[in-house]
Design an enzyme around this catalytic site. Structure first.
Site, PDB file in Angstrom:
ATOM      1  N   ASN A 162     112.695   9.408  46.465  1.00  0.00           N
ATOM      2  CA  ASN A 162     111.986   8.576  47.430  1.00  0.00           C
ATOM      3  C   ASN A 162     111.148   9.489  48.320  1.00  0.00           C
ATOM      4  O   ASN A 162     111.645  10.043  49.304  1.00  0.00           O
ATOM      5  CB  ASN A 162     112.977   7.764  48.257  1.00  0.00           C
ATOM      6  N   GLU A 163     109.904   9.679  47.932  1.00  0.00           N
ATOM      7  CA  GLU A 163     109.008  10.604  48.615  1.00  0.00           C
ATOM      8  C   GLU A 163     108.468  10.001  49.907  1.00  0.00           C
ATOM      9  O   GLU A 163     108.654   8.798  50.176  1.00  0.00           O
ATOM     10  CB  GLU A 163     107.846  10.970  47.678  1.00  0.00           C
ATOM     11  N   PRO A 164     107.793  10.812  50.744  1.00  0.00           N
ATOM     12  CA  PRO A 164     107.169  10.266  51.957  1.00  0.00           C
ATOM     13  C   PRO A 164     106.329   9.036  51.658  1.00  0.00           C
ATOM     14  O   PRO A 164     105.568   8.999  50.688  1.00  0.00           O
ATOM     15  CB  PRO A 164     106.303  11.443  52.442  1.00  0.00           C
ATOM     16  N   THR A 181     107.256  18.678  45.896  1.00  0.00           N
ATOM     17  CA  THR A 181     108.406  18.470  45.013  1.00  0.00           C
ATOM     18  C   THR A 181     108.134  19.070  43.642  1.00  0.00           C
ATOM     19  O   THR A 181     109.002  19.715  43.049  1.00  0.00           O
ATOM     20  CB  THR A 181     108.700  16.965  44.879  1.00  0.00           C
TER      21      THR A 181
END
Length: 640
Positions: A162-164, A181
């Protein structure tokens, strides 16, 4: 009263945090909690449903769970697992797949039922992913939900993938990976260009449904993002901050990962402190930086307005404290890293005697010596010390394949020019060429290719050491066995690694040992090499008298630098010495322009070193000290 004091100490922290002395202890504690859940469910004839994570963070937990299974009879027959994520696209038998990771690090070693293992499918057609993700959520619900979800944290603040920008109510879905990442994963894939751009991940909303959530983080590299996650405002820019909203979450950290939390980094802001000299030095340097004022210009009002009134109460006036800290900083600066002959050394970082010392520089890779302490290296030689350098590993994984072909082509042409038979060499060359044509990311090189890569780095190391002024007999290549696997995953350290190190130390009997102390290198080689040197010296200190006069200095520079309050010896470099150091680094041509493993710093190694050395000098200058061109920094290891 103790509880009130603790609440005051942790008042900046917005969720529960438990800190352990080291990763090993923390992993055992987490594994024990998982074991308790499994056993509790077994007693009630129920399944334990675990949400599992991949990456380096949970490996120690999995090792302890395997030990509990094999040595203490912990059964996993009632365990159902759901993994957080998987790269997309990804074949399950790929070296980088999380299916393979989980099998190798846990599932192949315990008695879990294969039907109870669930890992997102990286082989799906894209149009099938949405329905698959809904079904994944339904499977979790059908077995009663997750009893425990364990998490790591990425440097973007991601949990799972769950990235920014991820929403707090997000479910399992296909996501696009952040560039940072992908850079962090580049070593596993043989370059960022080979890292998938997408992944399937459980959502933050899915994670929140777990009855218990444990986020784990180890080492200094995670400290900045942990501070944001624990003490920062809730923001989609740092997805882990959403965990502040959970009622059932705990962060479990080692001391290094927790080091930037307020209660550890600036404890005077949250509690009364026991003011020893290192803490006073750190606090005054912090205050100077916060106010952008030289140390000698700090006032009692500055102390009182910034949480440091107790320091003045305990230690005297601001003027006296400023003078003491300024003198300590000034005394750390020396142009004589081997000690200044016939000088008062009571205030100097190194001893005056013996005037000519035997100095041994351990370099984990063949270029760490000149990158991290090249100026000091050159100065030690110029000042007449008996300097030796020991390259602990070959560094043979960090050479481009094209360089191998180029060097072998040169060798063939040279041998032909002097009338030598090149038929065997040409056959080897063709074998290499065919291998490279079919080579996949992270495939292990042929032995001949590993050798050539090692030869390239060895000749560059010799050139760099010669440029620094060393004779060939003072250049040592150790080829420690732990490193020589031909791949990024290395063998465990053995007695042989330590014995080889002890033998070299016994041969030289150095007064000074310099070793890499920057443990942020992405391949983990530096800390392994440091621990080997430390173990060798500790063993020798039990029996050999010369070791009592042997000082161990740690250097940094390739990947990070010491904080100013930590520095015990700062060696200033003139503009000419900075230039000479740069040319010593230039001898490592295979690492120029674009190294194979650059980490997350896009700058060339010589640029990193030059700019970090200048930043150290500027930091000293801002504190009110002389304005040097650059500085190399060292911290002395304190033996028990």
């Amino acid at each position: 009263m103790a509880r009130l004091n603790f609440l005051e100490e942790t008042r900046f922290e917005k969720l529960p945090v438990t800190v352990y002395e080291n990763e090993s202890i923390a992993c055992r504690k987490v594994a024990l909690r998982i074991s308790d859940i499994i056993k509790s469910k077994q007693r009630r004839l129920e399944n334990a449903v675990l949400g599992l994570a991949t990456g380096a963070t949970p490996v120690g937990v999995y090792e302890e769970l395997i030990r509990l299974h094999k040595e203490e009879g912990l059964s996993f027959k009632n365990v159902i697992t759901f993994n957080l994520d998987e790269y997309y696209p990804m074949q399950p038998d790929s070296k980088q797949s999380y299916v393979k990771f989980m099998d190798e690090n846990l599932f192949n070693h315990i008695d879990i039922k294969r039907d109870n293992i669930h890992i997102p499918d990286g082989t799906l057609d894209k149009e099938d992913i949405t329905n698959y993700c809904l079904a994944y959520e339904q499977k979790i619900s059908a077995v009663g939900g997750l009893d425990l979800q364990i998490l790591g944290i990425g440097r973007t603040g991601h949990i799972g993938f769950n990235e920014p920008g991820s929403a707090p109510n997000s479910g399992t879905r296909l996501v696009t990976l952040d560039d940072l990442t992908r850079r962090d994963a580049s070593r596993d894939f043989g370059g960022k260009e080979n890292v998938p751009t997408k992944a399937i991940t459980m959502g933050i909303g899915t994670i929140f449904k777990a009855r218990e959530i444990i986020l784990m983080a180890w080492n200094k590299k995670k400290a900045p993002i942990i501070k944001k996650a624990v003490e920062g405002e809730i923001s989609a820019n740092v997805p882990a901050t959403f965990l502040q909203l959970a009622e059932n979450v705990e962060f479990i950290l080692d001391k290094e990962a927790a080091s930037e939390l307020t209660r550890f980094d600036t404890p005077w802001l949250v509690k009364d402190c026991a003011w020893d000299e290192p803490l006073i030095k750190k606090a005054v340097i912090w205050l100077s930086g916060k106010l952008n004022k030289a140390v000698l210009k700090l006032t009692e009002e500055d102390y009182n307005a910034n949480g440091m009134a107790q320091l003045i109460t305990d230690q005297g006036t601001a003027y006296d404290i400023n003078i003491k800290v300024f003198n300590k900083l000034q005394h750390s600066i020396t142009g004589w890293p081997g000690g200044k002959p016939n000088a008062d050394d009571s205030q100097r970082p190194e001893r005056a005697k013996p005037a000519q010392k035997r100095s041994l520089i351990f370099s984990p890779h063949p270029d760490d010596d000149v990158i991290s302490m090249g100026g000091t290296f050159i100065r030690l030689v110029d000042q007449g010390h008996d300097v030796h350098v020991a390259y602990q590993t070959s560094g043979n994984t960090a050479v481009w394949d094209t360089d191998v072909l180029r060097y072998v082509e040169f060798t063939i042409d040279f041998n032909k020019s002097i009338g030598e038979d090149t038929s065997k060499l040409e056959k080897t060359y063709q074998k290499m060429w065919k291998f490279f044509e079919k080579k996949k990311p992270n495939d292990i090189d042929l032995k001949e290719i590993q050798d050539v890569k090692g030869f390239i780095r060895k000749t560059e190391a010799i050139a760099g050491a010669r440029y620094a002024g060393l004779q060939d007999e003072n250049i040592h290549f150790m080829a420690l066995p732990f490193y020589e696997t031909g791949k990024k995953v290395k063998k465990p350290v053995t007695k042989k690694d330590v014995e080889l190190t002890k033998e070299l130390l016994q041969e030289i009997k150095p007064h000074q040992v310099f070793t890499a102390g920057d443990f942020a290198d992405p391949h983990g080689t530096h800390i392994v090499c440091f621990n080997i040197v430390l173990e060798a010296l500790n063993q020798l200190r039990k029996t050999e008298e010369w070791t009592k006069d042997c000082w161990l200095w740690m250097y940094r520079g390739a990947w990070q630098e010491f904080n100013i309050h930590e520095i015990e010896m700062a060696v200033p470099l003139s503009p000419q010495e900075v230039e000479k150091k740069k040319h010593a680094i230039f001898q490592h041509q295979s690492q120029k322009d674009r190294p194979v493993f650059p980490g997350d710093d896009e700058r060339e190694f010589w640029v990193r070193a030059e700019e970090r050395n200048r930043e150290t000098a500027e930091a000293y200058h801002k504190l009110g000290l002389a304005d040097y061109e650059a500085m190399e920094a060292f911290v002395r290891w304190k033996f028990d």
